[in-house]
Design a protein around this motif. Structure first.
Motif, short mmCIF file in Angstrom:
data_model
loop_
_atom_site.label_atom_id
_atom_site.label_comp_id
_atom_site.label_asym_id
_atom_site.label_seq_id
_atom_site.Cartn_x
_atom_site.Cartn_y
_atom_site.Cartn_z
N THR A 10 0.82 -1.21 0.00
CA THR A 10 0.00 0.00 0.00
C THR A 10 0.86 1.26 0.00
O THR A 10 0.40 2.31 -0.42
CB THR A 10 -0.93 0.03 1.23
OG1 THR A 10 -0.14 -0.09 2.41
CG2 THR A 10 -1.95 -1.09 1.16
N ASP A 11 2.07 1.14 0.49
CA ASP A 11 2.97 2.29 0.59
C ASP A 11 3.95 2.25 -0.59
O ASP A 11 4.73 1.29 -0.71
CB ASP A 11 3.73 2.23 1.91
CG ASP A 11 4.52 3.51 2.21
OD1 ASP A 11 5.00 4.14 1.24
OD2 ASP A 11 4.66 3.86 3.39
N PRO A 12 3.95 3.26 -1.46
CA PRO A 12 4.85 3.23 -2.61
C PRO A 12 6.33 3.25 -2.23
O PRO A 12 7.17 2.85 -3.02
CB PRO A 12 4.46 4.49 -3.41
CG PRO A 12 3.76 5.37 -2.44
CD PRO A 12 3.08 4.47 -1.47
N SER A 37 11.39 0.28 -2.86
CA SER A 37 12.52 -0.44 -2.27
C SER A 37 12.55 -1.90 -2.72
O SER A 37 13.60 -2.44 -3.05
CB SER A 37 12.45 -0.37 -0.75
OG SER A 37 12.63 0.94 -0.29
N ALA A 38 11.37 -2.54 -2.73
CA ALA A 38 11.31 -3.95 -3.11
C ALA A 38 11.70 -4.15 -4.57
O ALA A 38 12.46 -5.07 -4.90
CB ALA A 38 9.91 -4.49 -2.84
N ILE A 39 11.19 -3.32 -5.46
CA ILE A 39 11.47 -3.47 -6.89
C ILE A 39 12.93 -3.17 -7.17
O ILE A 39 13.60 -3.89 -7.93
CB ILE A 39 10.53 -2.58 -7.71
CG1 ILE A 39 9.09 -3.08 -7.58
CG2 ILE A 39 10.96 -2.54 -9.18
CD1 ILE A 39 8.05 -2.09 -8.10
N ILE A 96 6.95 5.66 -8.19
CA ILE A 96 5.64 5.01 -8.16
C ILE A 96 4.62 6.03 -7.67
O ILE A 96 4.81 6.67 -6.63
CB ILE A 96 5.63 3.76 -7.26
CG1 ILE A 96 6.59 2.71 -7.83
CG2 ILE A 96 4.22 3.18 -7.15
CD1 ILE A 96 6.69 1.44 -7.00
N VAL A 97 3.53 6.18 -8.44
CA VAL A 97 2.51 7.17 -8.14
C VAL A 97 1.16 6.47 -8.01
O VAL A 97 0.67 5.87 -8.96
CB VAL A 97 2.43 8.23 -9.26
CG1 VAL A 97 1.39 9.30 -8.89
CG2 VAL A 97 3.80 8.87 -9.51
N HIS A 98 0.57 6.53 -6.82
CA HIS A 98 -0.76 5.95 -6.58
C HIS A 98 -1.83 6.99 -6.91
O HIS A 98 -1.70 8.16 -6.54
CB HIS A 98 -0.90 5.51 -5.13
CG HIS A 98 -0.19 4.22 -4.83
ND1 HIS A 98 -0.48 3.46 -3.72
CD2 HIS A 98 0.79 3.56 -5.49
CE1 HIS A 98 0.29 2.38 -3.70
NE2 HIS A 98 1.07 2.43 -4.76
N ILE A 99 -2.89 6.55 -7.57
CA ILE A 99 -4.01 7.41 -7.94
C ILE A 99 -5.13 7.14 -6.94
O ILE A 99 -5.73 6.06 -6.94
CB ILE A 99 -4.46 7.11 -9.39
CG1 ILE A 99 -3.28 7.33 -10.34
CG2 ILE A 99 -5.66 7.97 -9.78
CD1 ILE A 99 -3.46 6.67 -11.69
N LYS A 100 -5.42 8.09 -6.10
CA LYS A 100 -6.30 7.86 -4.96
C LYS A 100 -7.57 8.71 -5.07
O LYS A 100 -7.51 9.93 -5.17
CB LYS A 100 -5.59 8.23 -3.65
CG LYS A 100 -4.20 7.63 -3.49
CD LYS A 100 -4.25 6.17 -3.13
CE LYS A 100 -4.65 5.98 -1.70
NZ LYS A 100 -4.56 4.56 -1.28
N GLY A 101 -8.72 8.02 -5.03
CA GLY A 101 -9.99 8.74 -4.90
C GLY A 101 -10.61 9.22 -6.19
O GLY A 101 -11.59 9.97 -6.15
#
Length: 429
Positions: A313-315, A320-322, A344-349
């Motif tokens: 849930t946290d970019p 870090s993982a990728i 990484i950009v999350h699109i929220k809402g």
């Protein structure tokens, strides 16, 4: 305006990835925007897009490559995150610039700065983003040629995502990549928003040949394979010895890409700074997007990267993982690694009823026109993303924002603990 600016192999290069199955979907629990990430030391950044009532939450990571023969080699990747372009809260830019050659770091930093500045100052940005993109890249390319930086055998690739309300304009020059994660039923599917510009692409290969390039692999140059066989398969199967561009009867420059900014020598055989621009109309099915250098995608497919990112849930955790997985795969296949940079950009809402289409960014309706020195092809593609158009600019033609530069170099990859990550949840139905 807020701004952050920083800066082969076996025959089976890509590990198998899952099919992206996710059992549930819904807004992830909100992350703290105040404290530093426990592993990366970076705060989670967020910016609102008020015209369509949604948020962008993002993080980034850049990692210098491991070069045992050049221990002092600098990270040649640069990145930019520029928000509220020209003071407009609905316009934002995310970009990664992958330098190469002796002066690759200087090239990537120069182009990163100038492309953003030129876009910010272009009065056509809202009315005709494609033309503004073409102008920015071609002008930056000319300025780099005329600068004190020797770009005869150095340059940079560039991948940038321009957010205009609920529309993304993705400009690509080279082989870095932008990928969208799209909800498709109970799955999360990777959709490439850019297409690598290399001789593996038939159209790009034919274009540079018409400009005078010889296209041959190293094995063909060395006489181990027939140079008249001009079929190389694809990057997944042939990436250990890719086709490269050469001057007739010469053994330079040997570039494995067909577009870049800089590389004034390679320009003579068809390498160009003209970007390919794709347009994506956002919908609630678009979950997040990834912008990364080819150091990430050398051994990971787009789907594998999206699968990994969707586990968090946290970019910051996802970055870090990728990056850690990319670094590990490089060392499994080579005695070195490339520089690795990822945003990484999350699109929220975002909702179907949360915006006003392409009107309202400043009371200006976005339109697209043909370029002055060429035309832009508009082609529809099918897939989970209902509105994905690509503008392939073939030698197209071509008040300022305030921005604060912050150089950021990551000194080590930190992979999040499995006990601390939560997957994105997908709501079916």
């Amino acid at each position: 305006m807020g701004c952050v600016i920083g800066k082969c192999c076996t025959s089976s290069r890509y590990p198998p990835s899952s099919d992206g199955d996710i059992t549930q979907f819904g807004d992830a629990p909100p992350c703290s925007l105040h404290g530093k990430h426990i592993l990366t030391g970076r705060s989670l950044e967020s910016v609102r897009v008020p015209s369509h009532n949604y948020n962008l939450e993002y993080s980034l990571l850049t990692q210098r490559g491991y070069y045992p023969d050049s221990p002092d080699k600098e990270n040649q990747d640069s990145f930019c995150v520029s928000t509220q372009i020209r003071g407009n809260p609905n316009i934002h830019i995310f970009g990664v610039f992958d330098g190469h050659g002796q002066y690759g770091m200087q090239c990537s930093n120069f182009v990163k700065d100038r492309v953003v500045q030129l876009l910010c100052n272009d009065s056509r940005l809202l009315e005709d983003p494609v033309k503004a993109y073409n102008s920015a890249f071609l002008t930056a390319n000319d300025e780099l040629h005329n600068s004190e930086i020797d770009d005869s055998m150095s340059g940079t690739t560039a991948i940038t995502v321009l957010v205009l309300g609920n529309t993304l304009y993705v400009a690509n020059v080279g082989d870095s990549r932008a990928v969208m994660a799209v909800k498709d039923g109970n799955r999360i599917v990777a959709e490439d928003m850019s297409h690598d510009q290399t001789p593996f692409r038939k159209d790009e290969c034919e274009r540079v040949k018409l400009a005078g390039a010889r296209v041959l692999t190293i094995d063909q140059i060395e006489g181990l394979r027939d140079p008249d066989i001009q079929v190389w398969g694809d990057e997944e199967s042939e990436g250990n010895d890719p086709p490269r561009l050469w001057f007739p009867n010469s053994l330079y420059p040997g570039t494995a890409f067909t577009r870049s900014v800089g590389d004034s020598t390679a320009e003579k055989i068809g390498v160009t700074a003209v970007p390919e621009v794709s347009v994506v109309q956002l919908t609630p099915n678009h979950l997040f997007f990834v912008v990364a250098s080819d150091g990430v995608f050398e051994f990971l497919t787009s789907q594998a990267v999206v699968d990994m990112a969707a586990r968090y849930t946290d970019p910051r955790d996802a970055c870090s993982a990728i990056a850690g997985e990319s670094y590990k795969l490089w060392l499994e296949h080579e005695n070195r690694t490339d520089d690795i940079t990822i945003i990484i950009v999350h699109i929220k809402g975002l909702s179907n009823s949360g915006g006003v289409g392409t009107v309202g960014l400043n009371g200006v309706r976005i339109r697209h026109s043909n370029s002055e020195r060429g035309t832009s092809e508009i082609s529809a593609t099918t897939g989970s993303s209902e509105a994905f158009r690509s503008f392939r600019s073939d030698f197209s033609d071509l008040h300022s924002s305030q921005h604060v530069g912050l150089m950021n170099r990551s000194t080590a990859i930190v992979v999040p603990s499995p006990a601390q990550h939560r997957p994105l949840e997908v709501e079916v139905g």
